[in-house]
Design a protein around this motif. Structure first.
Motif, mmCIF file in Angstrom:
data_model
loop_
_atom_site.group_PDB
_atom_site.id
_atom_site.type_symbol
_atom_site.label_atom_id
_atom_site.label_comp_id
_atom_site.label_asym_id
_atom_site.label_seq_id
_atom_site.Cartn_x
_atom_site.Cartn_y
_atom_site.Cartn_z
ATOM 1 N N THR A 12 0.900 -1.135 -0.049
ATOM 2 C CA THR A 12 0.134 -0.396 -0.060
ATOM 3 C C THR A 12 1.007 1.353 -0.028
ATOM 4 O O THR A 12 0.367 2.146 -0.417
ATOM 5 N N THR A 13 2.410 1.292 0.663
ATOM 6 C CA THR A 13 3.158 2.663 0.896
ATOM 7 C C THR A 13 3.284 2.347 -0.614
ATOM 8 O O THR A 13 3.116 3.650 -1.237
ATOM 9 N N ILE A 65 2.012 1.592 -3.125
ATOM 10 C CA ILE A 65 0.848 2.320 -4.110
ATOM 11 C C ILE A 65 0.769 3.182 -3.797
ATOM 12 O O ILE A 65 0.175 4.725 -5.043
ATOM 13 N N ASP A 66 0.093 4.449 -2.769
ATOM 14 C CA ASP A 66 -0.199 5.257 -2.554
ATOM 15 C C ASP A 66 1.708 6.243 -3.265
ATOM 16 O O ASP A 66 0.454 7.048 -3.848
ATOM 17 N N VAL A 70 -6.756 0.542 -6.730
ATOM 18 C CA VAL A 70 -6.287 0.800 -5.829
ATOM 19 C C VAL A 70 -8.149 -0.254 -6.021
ATOM 20 O O VAL A 70 -7.750 -1.002 -4.139
ATOM 21 N N GLN A 79 -5.993 -3.598 -4.147
ATOM 22 C CA GLN A 79 -5.519 -3.316 -2.981
ATOM 23 C C GLN A 79 -6.085 -3.885 -1.695
ATOM 24 O O GLN A 79 -6.007 -4.277 -0.668
ATOM 25 N N TYR A 134 -0.752 -3.731 -10.809
ATOM 26 C CA TYR A 134 0.396 -2.246 -11.188
ATOM 27 C C TYR A 134 1.179 -2.804 -12.081
ATOM 28 O O TYR A 134 1.711 -1.872 -12.401
ATOM 29 N N ASP A 168 -6.524 0.824 3.712
ATOM 30 C CA ASP A 168 -6.672 1.318 2.026
ATOM 31 C C ASP A 168 -5.880 2.204 1.435
ATOM 32 O O ASP A 168 -5.506 3.811 1.713
ATOM 33 N N ALA A 169 -5.691 1.921 0.361
ATOM 34 C CA ALA A 169 -4.753 2.606 -0.666
ATOM 35 C C ALA A 169 -6.052 3.590 -0.853
ATOM 36 O O ALA A 169 -7.195 3.663 -1.158
#
Lengths: 164, 62
Positions: A31-32, A34-35, A108, A111, A140, B36-37
């Motif tokens: 997640t880190t 991806i964000d 997203v 995820q 991704y 959550d993203a």
């Protein structure tokens, strides 16, 4: 190949300790990445869109908005109306970026599916969780491929550096 | 009369340690919540609205 590496890392991590704890660690690490990737992508999209209409643009913090940021035009041309050529250029930028941005949202969504399964949090959901992680890794990679195809700097590879 | 042997003490000790480890693990799981993203679609629409405003000579959010 990267998908396989992701799955192997997850399975090794899951076997090494508490399944739930490892699922949380792997998911949060992903997640880190991806964000960070989507935030950088949107900042570049803001700048590219503003550049198309002949001005300098940047994302700035704006606590009054749900997303927490604003795409701001800067410079002496910030308040003039765009010419027809600039408006056409903006449409071209939006068309070029659309595939990458669509795929970023797909990442997203993938995820969040992983998070839902990880929240269920037991070995009975292990198979579904691994499948969801595979979908996430594939989504991704599709994002990175779409970015490269559009000449957009690709987000960083999916990182699992925090796996214990 | 049943005497309290060292085996009983070890059994009780192990049960206590096991319970403490379980509690600690549950506590860690709560501390490290799943995240959550952030959604892309909303931020993308916001950027488009800001750029459209700029293209019409308006400030973002005005």
């Amino acid at each position: 190949m990267r998908t396989l590496a992701l799955l192997c890392a997850f399975l090794v991590a899951a076997c090494a300790g508490s399944f739930r704890r490892q699922a949380i660690a792997v998911t949060n690490t992903a997640t880190t990445t991806i964000d960070a990737g989507t935030t950088a992508l949107l900042a570049q999209y803001c700048a590219a869109s503003m550049r198309a209409i002949g001005r300098e643009g940047a994302q700035v913090a704006d606590a009054s908005r749900p997303a927490g940021v604003r795409c701001e035009a800067r410079g002496p041309d910030a308040t003039r109306t765009a010419t027809p050529d600039e408006s056409a250029a903006l449409e071209r930028v939006r068309a070029a970026w659309a595939p990458a941005l669509d795929r970023a949202q797909a990442v997203v969504d993938a995820q969040r599916a992983v998070v839902r399964l990880a929240r269920a949090g037991d070995e009975a959901h292990g198979g579904e969780l691994v499948a969801a992680l595979a979908t996430l890794a594939t989504a991704y990679e599709a994002l990175r491929e779409a970015a490269r195809g559009a000449g957009i700097p690709a987000p960083p590879a999916l990182s699992l550096g925090g796996v214990r | 009369v049943n005497e309290f042997s060292w085996r009983d003490a070890v059994s009780i000790g192990m049960a206590v340690v096991s319970a403490l480890l379980d509690a600690a693990e549950r506590g860690c799981s709560r501390d490290e919540a799943l995240r959550d993203a952030a959604a892309v679609l909303d931020r993308r629409r916001q950027i488009d609205a800001d750029v459209d405003a700029a293209a019409h000579g308006r400030k973002a959010g005005a």
